[in-house]
Scaffold this active site. Structure first.
Site, PDB file in Angstrom:
ATOM      1  N   CYS A 283       2.953  16.664   0.272  1.00 25.54           N
ATOM      2  CA  CYS A 283       2.923  16.498   1.725  1.00 25.54           C
ATOM      3  C   CYS A 283       2.616  17.865   2.326  1.00 25.54           C
ATOM      4  O   CYS A 283       3.387  18.812   2.114  1.00 25.54           O
ATOM      5  CB  CYS A 283       4.295  16.006   2.195  1.00 25.54           C
ATOM      6  SG  CYS A 283       4.497  15.961   3.978  1.00 25.54           S
TER       7      CYS A 283
ATOM      8  N   CYS B  44      -3.932  16.392   4.911  1.00 21.51           N
ATOM      9  CA  CYS B  44      -2.747  15.524   4.872  1.00 21.51           C
ATOM     10  C   CYS B  44      -2.991  14.610   3.684  1.00 21.51           C
ATOM     11  O   CYS B  44      -4.100  14.076   3.528  1.00 21.51           O
ATOM     12  CB  CYS B  44      -2.637  14.724   6.165  1.00 21.51           C
ATOM     13  SG  CYS B  44      -1.473  13.345   6.083  1.00 21.51           S
TER      14      CYS B  44
HETATM   15  N1  DGL Z   1       1.438  12.982   4.003  1.00 23.27           N
HETATM   16  C1  DGL Z   1       1.938  13.973   4.877  1.00 23.27           C
HETATM   17  C2  DGL Z   1       1.110  15.238   4.851  1.00 23.27           C
HETATM   18  O1  DGL Z   1       0.440  15.513   3.888  1.00 23.27           O
HETATM   19  C3  DGL Z   1       2.389  13.675   6.263  1.00 23.27           C
HETATM   20  C4  DGL Z   1       2.310  12.375   6.949  1.00 23.27           C
HETATM   21  C5  DGL Z   1       3.360  12.297   8.053  1.00 23.27           C
HETATM   22  O2  DGL Z   1       4.486  11.957   7.726  1.00 23.27           O
HETATM   23  O3  DGL Z   1       3.062  12.634   9.204  1.00 23.27           O
HETATM   24  O4  DGL Z   1       1.138  16.019   5.754  1.00 23.27           O
END
Ligand code: DGL
EC number: 5.1.1.3
Length: 264
Positions: free
Chosen positions: A73, A184
């Site tokens: 993440c 993301c």
């Molecule tokens: N998958 C997450 C990232 O790479 C974030 C998504 C979220 O919860 O806003 O930032």
């Protein structure tokens, strides 16, 4: 004994990183946790993210001695890595927007960072851009809606292309924007749909493959902590619709168990 690797994300985005690691290292013990009780992470405060991620990783480590953690993440990685590395002695691998390769690969030297609202404004990202992309014009677009669109797709719903197009509207007229950093982990899951909205983009970059290589090299000389063979398991932090159907999808991805994580 197989090494135990935990993937952590707010939602399903981390599976885009997991699939790269799994194809390079098919024979590890895999755990995945998605913190759906706190999804989306996009606009949450830095203090909340640090406290939350530490608590979850510590809780899982008590039950399954971890050998490596991938914070799959970007939003969390931009703030939690120092605290995690202070708490754990095992390798902690973060997910960093692929700014450096984007600056290299772009012909027009006009690139875009597509990420959450949190990630695009972090100092961590300012430093990356100053260090590696000072020769480029860098656009930043932060969205809280896009990760939700990816969640819907993975859970079997159709992608709302009109909504996606609206979110990406600011870049529609940037005709020489030839490279977009998928900053993301949810975004590789909707890459084809993003491409449809931004046809001028030639390269979409995400760090999945580089992370897989890093994990492989870090595990090369490490000693496995667990003494028992265990199932691959996915943890979540709040009940959700269609859990049973989602469990079937997870089985195809190599996870036998889906379990609600009790965090103390
Ligand atoms: N998958 C997450 C990232 O790479 C974030 C998504 C979220 O919860 O806003 O930032």
């Amino acid at each position: 004994m197989k090494p135990t690797i935990l993937f952590f994300d707010s939602g399903v985005g981390g599976f885009s990183v997991y699939s790269e690691v799994k194809s390079l290292l098919p024979d590890c013990h895999y755990l995945y946790c998605f913190d759906n009780a706190f999804f989306p992470y996009s606009e949450r405060s830095e203090e909340t993210l640090i406290e939350r991620v530490l608590k979850i990783c510590t809780t899982i480590d008590r039950r399954y001695p971890l050998d490596l953690v991938v914070i799959a993440c970007n939003t969390a990685s931009t703030v939690v890595l120092p605290s995690l590395r202070q708490t754990f002695s095992i390798p902690i691998v973060g997910t960093v927007p692929a700014v450096k390769p984007a600056a290299t690969v772009s012909q027009t030297k006009h690139i875009g960072l597509l990420a959450t609202k949190g990630t695009v404004k972090r100092e961590y990202v300012d430093i990356l851009i100053a260090q590696y992309a000072s020769n480029c014009r860098v656009e930043r677009l932060g969205s809280t809606v896009l990760p939700e669109i990816a969640e819907q797709k993975i859970k079997g719903n159709s992608v709302d292309l009109l909504l996606l197009k609206k979110e990406l509207q600011a870049w529609e007229g940037l005709h020489d924007l030839d490279t977009v950093i998928l900053g993301c982990t949810h975004f590789p899951l909707i890459k084809e749909e993003i491409q449809m909205c931004l046809p001028q983009v030639k390269n979409f970059l995400d760090p999945g493959c580089a992370i897989a290589k890093r994990v492989k090299s870090l595990l090369e000389n490490s000693k496995v902590r667990s003494k028992k063979e265990k199932n691959n398991c996915v943890f979540y932090t709040k009940h959700f619709n269609f859990e049973q159907q989602f469990h079937q999808v997870l089985k195809r991805w190599g996870f036998n168990e889906l379990e609600l994580l009790k965090i103390d």
